[in-house]
Motif scaffolding. Structure first.
Motif, PDB file in Angstrom:
ATOM      1  N   MET A   1       0.939  -1.408   0.081  1.00 32.95           N
ATOM      2  CA  MET A   1      -0.045   0.077   0.087  1.00 32.95           C
ATOM      3  C   MET A   1       0.791   1.310   0.125  1.00 32.95           C
ATOM      4  N   ALA A   2       1.839   1.023   0.632  1.00 29.64           N
ATOM      5  CA  ALA A   2       2.905   2.387   0.908  1.00 29.64           C
ATOM      6  C   ALA A   2       3.411   2.590  -0.521  1.00 29.64           C
ATOM      7  N   LEU A   3       3.765   1.581  -1.729  1.00 31.47           N
ATOM      8  CA  LEU A   3       3.962   1.878  -2.967  1.00 31.47           C
ATOM      9  C   LEU A   3       3.093   2.663  -3.768  1.00 31.47           C
ATOM     10  N   ARG A   4       1.857   1.989  -3.587  1.00 30.65           N
ATOM     11  CA  ARG A   4       0.614   2.698  -4.097  1.00 30.65           C
ATOM     12  C   ARG A   4       0.386   3.960  -3.910  1.00 30.65           C
ATOM     13  N   HIS A   5       0.684   4.447  -2.409  1.00 30.72           N
ATOM     14  CA  HIS A   5       0.360   5.806  -1.982  1.00 30.72           C
ATOM     15  C   HIS A   5       1.499   6.736  -2.875  1.00 30.72           C
ATOM     16  N   GLY A   6       2.518   6.010  -2.856  1.00 32.26           N
ATOM     17  CA  GLY A   6       3.805   6.733  -3.441  1.00 32.26           C
ATOM     18  C   GLY A   6       3.921   6.943  -4.911  1.00 32.26           C
ATOM     19  N   GLY A   7       2.439   6.466  -5.766  1.00 32.88           N
ATOM     20  CA  GLY A   7       2.441   6.820  -7.002  1.00 32.88           C
ATOM     21  C   GLY A   7       2.612   5.641  -7.867  1.00 32.88           C
ATOM     22  N   LYS A   8       3.047   4.449  -7.430  1.00 25.30           N
ATOM     23  CA  LYS A   8       3.504   3.329  -7.999  1.00 25.30           C
ATOM     24  C   LYS A   8       2.252   2.465  -8.543  1.00 25.30           C
ATOM     25  N   LYS A   9       2.338   1.730  -9.529  1.00 25.80           N
ATOM     26  CA  LYS A   9       1.202   0.813 -10.021  1.00 25.80           C
ATOM     27  C   LYS A   9       1.737  -0.540  -9.315  1.00 25.80           C
ATOM     28  N   VAL A  10       0.701  -1.182  -8.643  1.00 25.93           N
ATOM     29  CA  VAL A  10       1.080  -2.496  -7.706  1.00 25.93           C
ATOM     30  C   VAL A  10       0.060  -3.409  -8.249  1.00 25.93           C
ATOM     31  N   GLY A  11       0.682  -4.769  -8.229  1.00 25.77           N
ATOM     32  CA  GLY A  11      -0.247  -5.803  -8.359  1.00 25.77           C
ATOM     33  C   GLY A  11      -0.098  -6.866  -7.330  1.00 25.77           C
ATOM     34  N   ILE A  12      -1.124  -7.218  -6.807  1.00 20.60           N
ATOM     35  CA  ILE A  12      -1.133  -8.242  -5.589  1.00 20.60           C
ATOM     36  C   ILE A  12      -1.827  -9.521  -6.383  1.00 20.60           C
ATOM     37  N   LEU A  13      -1.012 -10.746  -6.216  1.00 20.02           N
ATOM     38  CA  LEU A  13      -1.372 -11.955  -6.502  1.00 20.02           C
ATOM     39  C   LEU A  13      -1.554 -13.090  -5.618  1.00 20.02           C
ATOM     40  N   ASP A  14      -2.691 -13.145  -5.062  1.00 17.30           N
ATOM     41  CA  ASP A  14      -3.046 -13.915  -3.840  1.00 17.30           C
ATOM     42  C   ASP A  14      -3.361 -15.598  -4.301  1.00 17.30           C
ATOM     43  N   VAL A  15      -2.253 -16.403  -4.212  1.00 16.37           N
ATOM     44  CA  VAL A  15      -2.577 -17.640  -4.899  1.00 16.37           C
ATOM     45  C   VAL A  15      -2.390 -18.701  -3.398  1.00 16.37           C
ATOM     46  N   ASP A  16      -2.834 -18.339  -2.394  1.00 16.88           N
ATOM     47  CA  ASP A  16      -2.827 -19.161  -1.062  1.00 16.88           C
ATOM     48  C   ASP A  16      -3.899 -19.886  -1.153  1.00 16.88           C
ATOM     49  N   LEU A  17      -3.987 -21.190  -1.826  1.00  9.43           N
ATOM     50  CA  LEU A  17      -5.143 -22.138  -1.896  1.00  9.43           C
ATOM     51  C   LEU A  17      -5.701 -22.554  -0.674  1.00  9.43           C
ATOM     52  N   CYS A  18      -5.180 -22.573   0.333  1.00  7.94           N
ATOM     53  CA  CYS A  18      -5.711 -22.799   1.645  1.00  7.94           C
ATOM     54  C   CYS A  18      -6.319 -21.671   2.652  1.00  7.94           C
ATOM     55  N   GLY A  19      -6.146 -20.492   2.202  1.00 10.44           N
ATOM     56  CA  GLY A  19      -6.755 -19.443   2.964  1.00 10.44           C
ATOM     57  C   GLY A  19      -6.639 -18.219   1.998  1.00 10.44           C
ATOM     58  N   PRO A  20      -7.125 -17.786   0.950  1.00  9.70           N
ATOM     59  CA  PRO A  20      -7.100 -16.718   0.332  1.00  9.70           C
ATOM     60  C   PRO A  20      -7.560 -15.458   1.004  1.00  9.70           C
ATOM     61  N   SER A  21      -6.643 -14.415   1.573  1.00 10.45           N
ATOM     62  CA  SER A  21      -7.067 -13.469   2.326  1.00 10.45           C
ATOM     63  C   SER A  21      -6.966 -11.933   1.764  1.00 10.45           C
ATOM     64  N   ILE A  22      -6.595 -11.967   0.603  1.00  7.37           N
ATOM     65  CA  ILE A  22      -6.520 -10.531   0.089  1.00  7.37           C
ATOM     66  C   ILE A  22      -7.709  -9.805  -0.141  1.00  7.37           C
ATOM     67  N   PRO A  23      -8.768 -10.538  -0.541  1.00  7.74           N
ATOM     68  CA  PRO A  23     -10.136  -9.832  -0.796  1.00  7.74           C
ATOM     69  C   PRO A  23     -10.603  -9.377   0.474  1.00  7.74           C
ATOM     70  N   ARG A  24     -10.408  -9.849   1.538  1.00  4.88           N
ATOM     71  CA  ARG A  24     -11.032  -9.701   2.755  1.00  4.88           C
ATOM     72  C   ARG A  24     -10.268  -8.611   3.460  1.00  4.88           C
ATOM     73  N   MET A  25      -8.810  -8.703   3.335  1.00  8.69           N
ATOM     74  CA  MET A  25      -7.894  -7.723   3.856  1.00  8.69           C
ATOM     75  C   MET A  25      -8.085  -6.245   3.304  1.00  8.69           C
ATOM     76  N   LEU A  26      -8.401  -6.271   2.033  1.00  4.94           N
ATOM     77  CA  LEU A  26      -8.542  -5.024   1.189  1.00  4.94           C
ATOM     78  C   LEU A  26     -10.038  -4.518   0.803  1.00  4.94           C
ATOM     79  N   ASN A  27     -10.878  -5.276   1.520  1.00  2.11           N
ATOM     80  CA  ASN A  27     -12.287  -5.341   1.760  1.00  2.11           C
ATOM     81  C   ASN A  27     -12.867  -4.958   0.060  1.00  2.11           C
ATOM     82  N   VAL A  28     -12.648  -5.979  -0.641  1.00  4.89           N
ATOM     83  CA  VAL A  28     -13.030  -5.965  -2.227  1.00  4.89           C
ATOM     84  C   VAL A  28     -14.447  -6.498  -2.499  1.00  4.89           C
ATOM     85  N   GLY A  29     -14.628  -7.586  -1.437  1.00  5.68           N
ATOM     86  CA  GLY A  29     -16.100  -8.211  -1.713  1.00  5.68           C
ATOM     87  C   GLY A  29     -15.998  -9.270  -2.547  1.00  5.68           C
TER      88      GLY A  29
END
Length: 85
Positions: A1-29
């Motif tokens: 998130m710091a990179l994004r706030h610094g004006g960078k384009k950021v990609g997050i790839l969440d491939v945790d098959l046992c507990g994908p948490s990125i949607p919940r952490m970032l409130n994406v729904g």
């Protein structure tokens, strides 16, 4: 998130098959995920398209359920191509 706030384009790839948490952490729904000829198209969190997300959690019917993938289904999902990052 710091990179994004610094004006960078950021990609997050969440491939945790046992507990994908990125949607919940970032409130994406439950965004609708699209597939094109070159792979899955990421979901953008912001209108400026500076934060691209892709998560196995987006592909699950119920994000609150445990992922129970074994054998060919598990290895097949792990090899999905992603595009757009």
């Amino acid at each position: 998130m710091a990179l994004r706030h610094g004006g960078k384009k950021v990609g997050i790839l969440d491939v945790d098959l046992c507990g994908p948490s990125i949607p919940r952490m970032l409130n994406v729904g439950r965004p609708e995920v699209h597939q094109c000829d070159s792979g899955w198209v990421p979901v953008y969190k912001d209108a400026q398209k500076n934060l691209a997300l892709m998560s196995i959690g987006f592909l699950m019917e119920d994000p609150d359920e445990a992922v129970v993938w074994r054998g060919p289904k598990k290895t097949g999902k792990a090899k999905l191509p992603f595009t757009g990052f």
